[in-house]
Design a protein around this motif. Structure first.
Motif, short mmCIF file in Angstrom:
data_model
loop_
_atom_site.label_atom_id
_atom_site.label_comp_id
_atom_site.label_asym_id
_atom_site.label_seq_id
_atom_site.Cartn_x
_atom_site.Cartn_y
_atom_site.Cartn_z
N SER A 115 0.83 -1.21 0.00
CA SER A 115 0.00 0.00 0.00
C SER A 115 0.86 1.25 0.00
CB SER A 115 -0.93 0.01 1.22
OG SER A 115 -1.81 -1.08 1.18
N VAL A 116 1.86 1.27 0.87
CA VAL A 116 2.75 2.43 0.96
C VAL A 116 3.55 2.57 -0.33
CG1 VAL A 116 4.71 3.41 2.22
CG2 VAL A 116 2.81 2.39 3.47
N ARG A 117 4.03 1.46 -0.88
CA ARG A 117 4.76 1.54 -2.16
C ARG A 117 3.87 2.08 -3.26
NH1 ARG A 117 7.92 -4.07 -2.21
NH2 ARG A 117 5.93 -4.71 -3.05
N SER A 118 2.57 1.83 -3.15
CA SER A 118 1.61 2.31 -4.15
C SER A 118 1.33 3.80 -4.03
CB SER A 118 0.29 1.54 -4.03
OG SER A 118 0.47 0.19 -4.30
N GLY A 119 1.71 4.38 -2.90
CA GLY A 119 1.48 5.80 -2.70
C GLY A 119 0.51 6.13 -1.58
N ALA A 120 -0.02 5.12 -0.90
CA ALA A 120 -0.91 5.38 0.23
C ALA A 120 -0.13 6.09 1.32
CB ALA A 120 -1.51 4.07 0.76
N GLN A 131 -7.36 -6.44 17.91
CA GLN A 131 -7.80 -7.80 18.25
C GLN A 131 -6.63 -8.78 18.32
OE1 GLN A 131 -11.01 -9.11 15.71
NE2 GLN A 131 -12.53 -8.00 16.90
N ARG A 132 -5.45 -8.28 18.51
CA ARG A 132 -4.27 -9.13 18.62
C ARG A 132 -3.71 -9.04 20.03
NH1 ARG A 132 -3.25 -11.19 13.91
NH2 ARG A 132 -3.75 -10.04 12.02
N GLU A 133 -3.21 -10.16 20.51
CA GLU A 133 -2.61 -10.17 21.84
C GLU A 133 -1.36 -9.29 21.88
OE1 GLU A 133 -1.94 -14.09 23.44
OE2 GLU A 133 -3.92 -14.77 22.78
N ASN A 134 -0.63 -9.23 20.78
CA ASN A 134 0.61 -8.45 20.70
C ASN A 134 0.37 -7.12 19.97
OD1 ASN A 134 0.16 -9.60 18.19
ND2 ASN A 134 2.32 -10.03 17.81
N MET A 135 -0.65 -6.41 20.38
CA MET A 135 -1.06 -5.18 19.72
C MET A 135 0.09 -4.17 19.63
SD MET A 135 -4.28 -2.67 20.61
CE MET A 135 -3.79 -2.38 22.28
N GLU A 136 0.86 -4.01 20.69
CA GLU A 136 1.96 -3.04 20.67
C GLU A 136 3.00 -3.40 19.62
OE1 GLU A 136 0.84 -4.53 23.47
OE2 GLU A 136 -0.16 -2.85 24.47
N GLU A 137 3.30 -4.69 19.49
CA GLU A 137 4.26 -5.13 18.48
C GLU A 137 3.74 -4.88 17.07
OE1 GLU A 137 5.04 -9.21 19.38
OE2 GLU A 137 6.41 -8.73 21.02
N VAL A 138 2.46 -5.12 16.87
CA VAL A 138 1.86 -4.88 15.55
C VAL A 138 1.91 -3.40 15.22
CG1 VAL A 138 -0.27 -5.01 14.20
CG2 VAL A 138 0.41 -6.94 15.62
N MET A 139 1.61 -2.55 16.19
CA MET A 139 1.66 -1.10 15.95
C MET A 139 3.10 -0.67 15.64
SD MET A 139 -1.23 0.19 18.71
CE MET A 139 -0.35 1.63 19.11
N ALA A 140 4.07 -1.23 16.35
CA ALA A 140 5.47 -0.92 16.06
C ALA A 140 5.85 -1.39 14.66
CB ALA A 140 6.37 -1.58 17.11
N ALA A 141 5.34 -2.55 14.26
CA ALA A 141 5.61 -3.07 12.92
C ALA A 141 5.02 -2.15 11.85
CB ALA A 141 5.05 -4.48 12.78
N LEU A 142 3.79 -1.70 12.06
CA LEU A 142 3.16 -0.78 11.11
C LEU A 142 3.98 0.51 10.99
CD1 LEU A 142 -0.59 -1.16 12.10
CD2 LEU A 142 0.54 -2.16 10.12
N ILE A 146 5.63 1.98 7.57
CA ILE A 146 5.08 3.23 7.03
C ILE A 146 6.04 4.40 7.19
CG2 ILE A 146 3.21 4.93 7.28
CD1 ILE A 146 1.44 2.50 8.18
N HIS A 147 6.64 4.54 8.36
CA HIS A 147 7.46 5.73 8.64
C HIS A 147 8.96 5.51 8.52
CE1 HIS A 147 3.97 8.05 9.74
NE2 HIS A 147 3.58 7.08 10.54
N ASP A 148 9.41 4.29 8.76
CA ASP A 148 10.85 4.02 8.75
C ASP A 148 11.31 3.34 7.47
OD1 ASP A 148 10.79 5.09 11.31
OD2 ASP A 148 10.67 3.12 12.28
N ASP A 149 10.36 3.07 6.57
CA ASP A 149 10.66 2.51 5.25
C ASP A 149 11.35 1.14 5.32
OD1 ASP A 149 10.34 2.71 2.49
OD2 ASP A 149 12.36 3.50 2.21
N LEU A 150 11.00 0.34 6.32
CA LEU A 150 11.53 -1.02 6.40
C LEU A 150 10.61 -1.95 5.62
CD1 LEU A 150 12.57 -1.35 10.15
CD2 LEU A 150 14.03 -0.83 8.19
N GLU A 154 11.91 -7.44 6.93
CA GLU A 154 12.79 -6.94 7.98
C GLU A 154 12.04 -6.78 9.30
OE1 GLU A 154 15.95 -3.90 6.11
OE2 GLU A 154 13.86 -3.46 5.54
N VAL A 155 10.83 -6.28 9.20
CA VAL A 155 10.02 -6.06 10.40
C VAL A 155 9.66 -7.37 11.07
CG1 VAL A 155 7.80 -5.18 11.23
CG2 VAL A 155 9.14 -3.84 9.59
N VAL A 156 9.25 -8.35 10.27
CA VAL A 156 8.90 -9.67 10.81
C VAL A 156 10.11 -10.28 11.52
CG1 VAL A 156 8.32 -12.05 10.16
CG2 VAL A 156 7.00 -10.14 9.22
N GLN A 157 11.26 -10.16 10.89
CA GLN A 157 12.50 -10.72 11.47
C GLN A 157 12.88 -9.96 12.76
OE1 GLN A 157 16.10 -10.51 9.03
NE2 GLN A 157 16.05 -12.75 9.08
#
Length: 161
Positions: A115-120, A131-142, A146-150, A154-157
């Protein structure tokens, strides 16, 4: 940022569809008066929708919303190429919605990257975050995508998702 969000249902009877367009037009005027951005989210529903992912109908809704004067669009991921084509024709920021909760967080992050590569400008996610147990980690991944261009890989790893 504060904003007003309104749904733009498509696939309704013609008279009802015309009323919806009038409501959105009035919301544009009211939001301009209060200097408040208006976010519009086209959704497919009603008896005149043959499939929930009618990309042509979504694209028409996006065009109509921009012509009415909305400030921001919230649309579903349409595939990287098509989303890119739509975004680059528009003069308003586009955010991608999360849709139904996915059991595969890696797939969600891949959609964010595409999405971000598309210009979103970003995403507006609900269920795929809170709805995720690891909500903070998901937010950090997003944020990292989106902001750090990873890349999502890389984020999953890095976050061991």
């Amino acid at each position: 940022m504060d904003a007003v969000k309104i749904l733009f249902p498509l696939g309704l009877e013609k008279s009802t569809q015309a009323e919806v367009v009038q409501v959105i037009s009035k919301a544009v005027e009211e939001c301009e008066h209060w200097d408040m951005p208006l976010v519009v989210e086209p959704v497919l529903q009603g008896e005149n929708v043959s499939e929930r992912n009618d990309l042509d109908l979504i694209e028409s809704a996006v065009r109509i919303a921009v012509e009415i004067g909305v400030d921001i669009l919230k649309i579903q991921f349409l595939g990287e190429e098509r989303l890119s084509r739509i975004i680059h024709r528009l003069r308003v920021p586009v955010f991608v919605l999360g849709g139904p909760k996915s059991d595969d967080p890696k797939q969600v992050l891949k959609v964010v990257q595409e999405s971000v590569r598309s210009g979103a400008k970003g995403v507006m996610f609900g269920k795929n975050v809170w709805q995720r147990e690891n909500m903070e980690e998901v937010m950090a991944a997003l944020k990292s995508i989106i902001h750090d261009d990873l890349s999502y890989e890389e984020v999953v790893q890095r976050l061991n998702l």
